[in-house]
Design a protein around this motif. Structure first.
Motif, PDB file in Angstrom:
ATOM      1  N   LYS A   9       0.845  -1.189   0.000  1.00  0.00           N
ATOM      2  CA  LYS A   9       0.000   0.000   0.000  1.00  0.00           C
ATOM      3  C   LYS A   9       0.883   1.242   0.000  1.00  0.00           C
ATOM      4  N   GLU A  56      -2.602   5.409   1.351  1.00  0.00           N
ATOM      5  CA  GLU A  56      -3.611   4.378   1.611  1.00  0.00           C
ATOM      6  C   GLU A  56      -3.547   3.832   3.039  1.00  0.00           C
ATOM      7  N   ARG A  57      -2.560   4.250   3.807  1.00  0.00           N
ATOM      8  CA  ARG A  57      -2.357   3.723   5.159  1.00  0.00           C
ATOM      9  C   ARG A  57      -2.994   4.650   6.184  1.00  0.00           C
ATOM     10  N   THR A  58      -3.412   4.077   7.300  1.00  0.00           N
ATOM     11  CA  THR A  58      -3.918   4.870   8.416  1.00  0.00           C
ATOM     12  C   THR A  58      -3.484   4.233   9.730  1.00  0.00           C
ATOM     13  N   VAL A  66      -2.980  -0.394  12.748  1.00  0.00           N
ATOM     14  CA  VAL A  66      -2.482  -0.036  11.425  1.00  0.00           C
ATOM     15  C   VAL A  66      -3.496  -0.581  10.435  1.00  0.00           C
ATOM     16  N   ASP A  67      -4.104   0.316   9.695  1.00  0.00           N
ATOM     17  CA  ASP A  67      -5.141  -0.052   8.726  1.00  0.00           C
ATOM     18  C   ASP A  67      -6.246  -0.884   9.380  1.00  0.00           C
TER      19      ASP A  67
END
Length: 91
Positions: free
Chosen positions: A10, A14-16, A70-71
């Motif tokens: 990713k 696109e990461r959170t 994470v995600d």
């Protein structure tokens, strides 16, 4: 021949990263410093959620805070290791 499944890397956009904690928690404050640094360097978005404002999060995580997702998947709790977080976000 069986198909080969590859994990798609990713992009940073696109990461959170989600920090779940509560006000007055010194470990939460320490975790935030690490998250801000790593996410800032990698260009990854992060958010903070307060378990005192969310009954579901409180039930799920009250003994583990701070919790880092994470995600949407649990990455760690209590202490955040900078290098481990960086590796997770670089995969």
């Amino acid at each position: 021949m069986s198909p080969i499944f590859r994990r798609t890397k990713k992009s940073a956009a696109e990461r959170t990263v989600t920090l779940i904690g509560k006000p007055g928690c010194h470990l939460c404050d320490e975790a935030q410093v690490v998250i801000e640094k790593v996410c800032g360097e990698l260009g990854v978005a992060w958010e903070k959620k307060d378990i005192t404002q969310d009954e579901e999060l409180n039930r799920a995580y009250w003994e583990q805070i701070p919790v880092v997702l994470v995600d949407g998947e649990q990455h760690t709790f209590w202490r955040v290791n900078e290098e481990r977080l960086r590796r997770a976000l670089s995969e």
